[in-house]
Design a protein around this motif. Structure first.
Motif, PDB file in Angstrom:
ATOM      1  N   ALA A 162      -8.600   2.993   2.501  1.00 35.29           N
ATOM      2  CA  ALA A 162      -8.425   2.494   3.870  1.00 35.29           C
ATOM      3  C   ALA A 162      -9.081   1.135   4.063  1.00 35.29           C
ATOM      4  CB  ALA A 162      -9.003   3.495   4.865  1.00 35.29           C
ATOM      5  N   ALA A 163     -10.139   0.861   3.284  1.00 41.02           N
ATOM      6  CA  ALA A 163     -10.870  -0.401   3.440  1.00 41.02           C
ATOM      7  C   ALA A 163     -10.115  -1.582   2.823  1.00 41.02           C
ATOM      8  CB  ALA A 163     -12.255  -0.284   2.807  1.00 41.02           C
ATOM      9  N   ARG A 164      -9.052  -1.326   2.102  1.00 38.30           N
ATOM     10  CA  ARG A 164      -8.231  -2.395   1.526  1.00 38.30           C
ATOM     11  C   ARG A 164      -6.771  -2.084   1.868  1.00 38.30           C
ATOM     12  NH1 ARG A 164      -7.746  -5.586  -2.984  1.00 38.30           N
ATOM     13  NH2 ARG A 164      -9.625  -6.732  -2.597  1.00 38.30           N
ATOM     14  N   PRO A 165      -6.410  -2.207   3.184  1.00 35.88           N
ATOM     15  CA  PRO A 165      -5.063  -1.802   3.602  1.00 35.88           C
ATOM     16  C   PRO A 165      -3.947  -2.683   3.030  1.00 35.88           C
ATOM     17  CG  PRO A 165      -6.252  -2.770   5.446  1.00 35.88           C
ATOM     18  CD  PRO A 165      -7.213  -2.683   4.322  1.00 35.88           C
ATOM     19  N   THR A 166      -4.237  -3.970   2.797  1.00 33.30           N
ATOM     20  CA  THR A 166      -3.205  -4.871   2.285  1.00 33.30           C
ATOM     21  C   THR A 166      -3.610  -5.308   0.882  1.00 33.30           C
ATOM     22  OG1 THR A 166      -3.185  -5.720   4.537  1.00 33.30           O
ATOM     23  CG2 THR A 166      -1.821  -6.889   2.942  1.00 33.30           C
TER      24      THR A 166
ATOM     25  N   TYR B 107      -3.094  -7.728  -2.626  1.00 35.06           N
ATOM     26  CA  TYR B 107      -2.740  -9.126  -2.891  1.00 35.06           C
ATOM     27  C   TYR B 107      -1.327  -9.232  -3.458  1.00 35.06           C
ATOM     28  CZ  TYR B 107      -7.602 -10.252  -1.998  1.00 35.06           C
ATOM     29  OH  TYR B 107      -8.812 -10.398  -1.389  1.00 35.06           O
ATOM     30  N   VAL B 108      -0.653 -10.292  -3.097  1.00 35.00           N
ATOM     31  CA  VAL B 108       0.691 -10.534  -3.627  1.00 35.00           C
ATOM     32  C   VAL B 108       0.573 -10.891  -5.108  1.00 35.00           C
ATOM     33  CG1 VAL B 108       2.726 -12.036  -3.473  1.00 35.00           C
ATOM     34  CG2 VAL B 108       1.565 -11.269  -1.381  1.00 35.00           C
TER      35      VAL B 108
END
Lengths: 248, 250
Positions: free
Chosen positions: B120-124, B126-127
């Protein structure tokens, strides 16, 4: 140098963002990464486009304001801040991906700018000492052993840029918090609040929604100031000690 | 520019809390441990070390299989009578079992809760993807799930004998040989033991850091110990199916 940039564009905090491709020419290898972004923005303004928003301030690697993820690395390929990263580390014709710090506790404000005020609240929870203000005290009044002074200084180097959070697969702020805790907890000036400092700063770090530490070491690899991974171990020790001590 | 857009989303909650300090009552030690990411990690570290200690003892016992059915079965029987005459028959065994179950549950629950939080702490993401951390570090969660499933199978196979081909109570030697005479028994066991090795490799070193026992000078010793333990346990346990497969144990 001629470059292809793929930059994260997001018009507002609640807007949907996307990577947008820009071609840019005439980049000197002596330019810093931020100067390259300045050139891009000049080009965008001339074309009537919205310039790319990014945080920056001192541009000499000491303030911690700047910071973007370049090709998947926080602050890019060199161990330094984005402002001190020079274009000579890239080659003509490169495609460079530029993204904002990604963490739940660091929401994107616009483009490459994220809200890092969660760090301020961690500091507010204990990243200070309580001392009477006034004229500077006599330097020899409080002796500090050399080893402790070195340890404190190593951790005091943290500029709070957030690269550790950005690099961590768990979006954890353990390296930042440990740098701040260790810096003050080892010094005599920080001793009166030694236990409450670590307990409150860790509690605030958790409340802010940062993830936990799984010791991947990504944070210490990304840190432009070289805060070492054992810093986290030292804070764990302080936290466990404080938990036992405060319970008494 | 950016500062103007920043809002203190927790301003109302923090009101009346001077300087972020928490004066007055603090939760108990256990409450603090369970309520904090650092504390939960410490629970994981201690329960993991308890399980690691058990595995060392378990391996030493298992290696008796190379000295024939008599010695191995006698050892199996002793596990039930150990502690006598102070303790009743099988009491010591059950005390160990309850302790191990508690350790497994604590380890698993903490891992689940911390993992949920970490994701949850890294919802997105990296591309621009790149490989992060070592293989052992990246596979801790999947490795843990594999080990949990393995424990269930292992108990059904050699403790309750539910899925054992031989299923003769009181004859562990013959039951073990039966398990490792099947292809799936070998595949499940060897896969799990490789996962175990990786789990210990990162887990032991990690537990030392979590409990504040690591340091820059001790790091080399800790890493060597972690790798050594991982290697000895993996090779040691895998020697059993290999022993059966090569006919050394039959």
């Amino acid at each position: 140098m001629r470059l292809t940039l793929r930059v994260w564009r997001q018009s507002a905090a609640d807007a949907t963002g996307a990577m947008v491709t820009y071609d840019i020419d005439g980049i000197s290898e002596d330019m810093s990464f931020l100067e390259m972004l300045d050139s891009l923005n000049e080009q965008l303004i001339l074309e009537g486009d919205d310039p790319v928003a990014f945080d920056h301030d001192c541009r000499e690697g000491i303030c911690g304001a700047c910071g973007v993820v370049i090709n998947g690395d926080a602050h890019g390929p060199e161990r330094t801040t984005t402002c001190q990263l020079h274009m000579r580390h890239f080659s003509d014709g490169d495609t460079i991906d530029v993204e904002p710090w990604r963490a739940g506790a660091f929401p994107v404000v616009k483009d490459l700018v994220v809200d890092r005020s969660a760090f301020d609240r961690i500091i507010g929870a204990g990243g200070y000492i309580s001392a009477p203000t006034g004229s500077a005290p006599e330097a020899h009044a409080t002796p500090v052993p050399k080893a402790d002074a070195d340890f404190a200084f190593e951790h005091a180097e943290c500029i709070g840029c957030g690269a550790c959070v950005a690099a961590c697969p768990n979006g954890s702020a353990m390296l930042f918090t440990s740098a701040k805790v260790n810096h003050l907890n080892v010094l005599p000036q920080g001793a009166p609040e030694r236990e409450t400092r670590v307990l409150d700063m860790v509690a605030t770090m958790d409340e802010e929604g940062f993830g936990g530490c799984t010791l991947t070491g990504e944070c210490a690899t990304a840190c432009p100031k070289g805060i070492p991974l054992p810093s986290i171990t030292a804070m764990n020790k302080e936290w466990l000690r404080a938990t036992r001590k405060v319970a008494r | 520019m950016a500062l103007a857009t920043r809002t203190d989303k927790r301003a109302d909650r923090k009101a009346g809390d001077p300087g972020g300090g928490r004066p007055g009552k603090r939760p108990s030690v256990l409450g603090t441990l369970w309520g904090s990411t650092v504390g939960k990690k410490a629970v994981m570290a201690v329960s993991g070390l308890v399980l690691l200690g058990y595995l060392v003892a378990h391996l030493l016992g298992n290696l008796k299989i190379f000295f024939g059915p008599g010695e191995f079965n006698e050892y199996g029987h002793w596990l039930r009578t150990m502690g006598e005459p102070v303790l009743h028959y099988e009491w010591a065994l059950w005390i160990v079992r309850v302790g191990l179950l508690a350790a497994v549950i604590l380890h698993g629950v903490c891992a689940y809760q911390l993992s949920r939080r970490d994701i949850a702490a890294r919802p997105t993401s990296y591309v621009h993807k790149r490989r992060r951390a070592s293989y052992a570090t990246r596979t801790m969660r999947w490795g843990g799930i594999i080990l949990a499933l393995f424990i269930v199978w292992h108990l059904l196979d050699l403790t309750t004998l539910t899925v054992n081909e031989n299923a003769q109570p009181g004859h562990p030697y013959e039951n073990v040989v039966a398990t490792f005479s099947t292809w799936y028994g070998n595949v499940i066991y060897i896969t799990a033991m490789l996962a175990l090795g990786m789990h210990i490799r990162h887990g032991f070193w990690s537990a030392a850091q979590t409990l504040g026992m690591g340091s820059a000078t001790r790091d080399r010793v800790l890493k060597i110990t972690a790798n050594g333990l991982a290697l000895v346990l993996t090779v040691g346990f895998i020697s059993l199916p290999v022993g059966v497969m090569t006919g050394l144990v039959s």
